[in-house]
Design a protein around this motif. Sequence first.
Motif, PDB file in Angstrom:
ATOM      1  N   PRO A   1       0.818  -1.223   0.000  1.00 27.82           N
ATOM      2  CA  PRO A   1       0.000   0.000   0.000  1.00 27.82           C
ATOM      3  C   PRO A   1       0.853   1.276   0.000  1.00 27.82           C
ATOM      4  N   GLU A   2       1.993   1.239   0.630  1.00 22.22           N
ATOM      5  CA  GLU A   2       2.848   2.427   0.670  1.00 22.22           C
ATOM      6  C   GLU A   2       3.521   2.726  -0.664  1.00 22.22           C
ATOM      7  N   ASP A   3       3.376   1.850  -1.634  1.00 24.58           N
ATOM      8  CA  ASP A   3       3.863   2.131  -2.989  1.00 24.58           C
ATOM      9  C   ASP A   3       2.856   2.966  -3.788  1.00 24.58           C
ATOM     10  N   THR A   4       1.685   3.198  -3.228  1.00 17.06           N
ATOM     11  CA  THR A   4       0.670   4.007  -3.895  1.00 17.06           C
ATOM     12  C   THR A   4       1.190   5.420  -4.124  1.00 17.06           C
ATOM     13  N   ALA A   5       1.158   5.848  -5.384  1.00 16.24           N
ATOM     14  CA  ALA A   5       1.697   7.160  -5.753  1.00 16.24           C
ATOM     15  C   ALA A   5       1.473   7.386  -7.240  1.00 16.24           C
ATOM     16  N   VAL A   6       1.740   8.600  -7.669  1.00 14.94           N
ATOM     17  CA  VAL A   6       1.859   8.879  -9.097  1.00 14.94           C
ATOM     18  C   VAL A   6       3.322   8.672  -9.467  1.00 14.94           C
ATOM     19  N   TYR A   7       3.545   7.863 -10.480  1.00 16.50           N
ATOM     20  CA  TYR A   7       4.896   7.527 -10.918  1.00 16.50           C
ATOM     21  C   TYR A   7       5.234   8.327 -12.172  1.00 16.50           C
ATOM     22  N   TYR A   8       6.433   8.903 -12.172  1.00 18.33           N
ATOM     23  CA  TYR A   8       6.896   9.747 -13.274  1.00 18.33           C
ATOM     24  C   TYR A   8       8.195   9.186 -13.847  1.00 18.33           C
ATOM     25  N   CYS A   9       8.260   9.085 -15.152  1.00 20.96           N
ATOM     26  CA  CYS A   9       9.536   8.769 -15.772  1.00 20.96           C
ATOM     27  C   CYS A   9      10.272  10.082 -16.070  1.00 20.96           C
ATOM     28  N   ASN A  10      11.561   9.974 -16.163  1.00 21.42           N
ATOM     29  CA  ASN A  10      12.408  11.161 -16.255  1.00 21.42           C
ATOM     30  C   ASN A  10      13.618  10.839 -17.108  1.00 21.42           C
ATOM     31  N   LEU A  11      13.940  11.755 -18.022  1.00 23.62           N
ATOM     32  CA  LEU A  11      15.098  11.607 -18.902  1.00 23.62           C
ATOM     33  C   LEU A  11      16.019  12.787 -18.645  1.00 23.62           C
ATOM     34  N   VAL A  12      17.243  12.493 -18.269  1.00 20.69           N
ATOM     35  CA  VAL A  12      18.203  13.543 -17.932  1.00 20.69           C
ATOM     36  C   VAL A  12      19.210  13.671 -19.064  1.00 20.69           C
ATOM     37  N   ARG A  13      19.152  14.787 -19.751  1.00 20.84           N
ATOM     38  CA  ARG A  13      20.085  15.041 -20.858  1.00 20.84           C
ATOM     39  C   ARG A  13      21.384  15.667 -20.330  1.00 20.84           C
ATOM     40  N   SER A  14      21.245  16.538 -19.347  1.00 23.69           N
ATOM     41  CA  SER A  14      22.418  17.187 -18.760  1.00 23.69           C
ATOM     42  C   SER A  14      22.021  17.689 -17.381  1.00 23.69           C
ATOM     43  N   THR A  15      22.942  18.366 -16.717  1.00 25.19           N
ATOM     44  CA  THR A  15      22.636  18.888 -15.378  1.00 25.19           C
ATOM     45  C   THR A  15      21.594  19.997 -15.426  1.00 25.19           C
ATOM     46  N   VAL A  16      21.380  20.564 -16.595  1.00 25.05           N
ATOM     47  CA  VAL A  16      20.423  21.673 -16.698  1.00 25.05           C
ATOM     48  C   VAL A  16      19.254  21.348 -17.617  1.00 25.05           C
ATOM     49  N   LEU A  17      19.197  20.143 -18.152  1.00 26.14           N
ATOM     50  CA  LEU A  17      18.137  19.810 -19.101  1.00 26.14           C
ATOM     51  C   LEU A  17      17.620  18.417 -18.811  1.00 26.14           C
ATOM     52  N   GLN A  18      16.339  18.348 -18.459  1.00 25.28           N
ATOM     53  CA  GLN A  18      15.707  17.063 -18.224  1.00 25.28           C
ATOM     54  C   GLN A  18      14.230  17.154 -18.597  1.00 25.28           C
ATOM     55  N   TYR A  19      13.645  15.995 -18.796  1.00 30.03           N
ATOM     56  CA  TYR A  19      12.260  15.922 -19.249  1.00 30.03           C
ATOM     57  C   TYR A  19      11.503  14.943 -18.354  1.00 30.03           C
ATOM     58  N   TRP A  20      10.190  15.205 -18.236  1.00 30.69           N
ATOM     59  CA  TRP A  20       9.340  14.382 -17.382  1.00 30.69           C
ATOM     60  C   TRP A  20       8.155  13.840 -18.163  1.00 30.69           C
ATOM     61  N   GLY A  21       7.735  12.630 -17.801  1.00 30.87           N
ATOM     62  CA  GLY A  21       6.489  12.101 -18.303  1.00 30.87           C
ATOM     63  C   GLY A  21       5.314  12.754 -17.597  1.00 30.87           C
ATOM     64  N   GLN A  22       4.112  12.398 -18.053  1.00 30.56           N
ATOM     65  CA  GLN A  22       2.898  13.032 -17.525  1.00 30.56           C
ATOM     66  C   GLN A  22       2.469  12.441 -16.197  1.00 30.56           C
ATOM     67  N   GLY A  23       3.039  11.295 -15.839  1.00 31.14           N
ATOM     68  CA  GLY A  23       2.682  10.633 -14.593  1.00 31.14           C
ATOM     69  C   GLY A  23       1.600   9.595 -14.801  1.00 31.14           C
ATOM     70  N   THR A  24       1.713   8.510 -14.058  1.00 29.25           N
ATOM     71  CA  THR A  24       0.706   7.457 -14.106  1.00 29.25           C
ATOM     72  C   THR A  24       0.413   6.997 -12.672  1.00 29.25           C
ATOM     73  N   GLN A  25      -0.869   6.846 -12.371  1.00 29.42           N
ATOM     74  CA  GLN A  25      -1.271   6.511 -10.999  1.00 29.42           C
ATOM     75  C   GLN A  25      -1.113   5.017 -10.752  1.00 29.42           C
ATOM     76  N   VAL A  26      -0.481   4.695  -9.636  1.00 30.07           N
ATOM     77  CA  VAL A  26      -0.411   3.315  -9.150  1.00 30.07           C
ATOM     78  C   VAL A  26      -1.074   3.285  -7.782  1.00 30.07           C
ATOM     79  N   THR A  27      -2.092   2.463  -7.641  1.00 30.36           N
ATOM     80  CA  THR A  27      -2.812   2.332  -6.383  1.00 30.36           C
ATOM     81  C   THR A  27      -2.747   0.881  -5.931  1.00 30.36           C
ATOM     82  N   VAL A  28      -2.252   0.675  -4.722  1.00 28.29           N
ATOM     83  CA  VAL A  28      -2.148  -0.674  -4.153  1.00 28.29           C
ATOM     84  C   VAL A  28      -3.127  -0.764  -2.995  1.00 28.29           C
ATOM     85  N   SER A  29      -4.164  -1.528  -3.192  1.00 25.15           N
ATOM     86  CA  SER A  29      -5.231  -1.596  -2.196  1.00 25.15           C
ATOM     87  C   SER A  29      -6.019  -2.879  -2.370  1.00 25.15           C
TER      88      SER A  29
END
Length: 116
Positions: A87-115
């Motif tokens: 249950p404590e894994d319940t969260a919105v999960y985001y993927c992330n791509l790091v191109r450099s220390t100043v440039l990164q990108y994020w996914g829109q997020g996907t909900q994971v619910t453990v119940s």
Amino acid sequence: QVQLVESGGGLVQPGGSLRLSCAASGSNFRLDFLTWHRQAPGKQRELVASIDSSGNTNYAASVKGRFTMSRDNAKNTMYLQMTGLKPEDTAVYYCNLVRSTVLQYWGQGTQVTVSS
């Protein structure tokens, strides 16, 4: 411009499994550093797992031994295989791509619910 599209979240019972996917476009994917983060309600976003261009992975202590991060450079896709979900894994999960220390990108997020 890099775009990240996530899929695979949902509702699962404790002890169950899910696999998250994140497809990247517009990226020199094979050279990029990739991560998964999550954010639970009322909590800060936290790093869950990372993988470098050589395939070396690192995991947060809370998920080590239960989650596996991987990448398929031919498909420009990263994955997070989650087993033994709690249950404590319940969260919105985001993927992330790091191109450099100043440039990164994020996914829109996907909900994971453990119940139950």
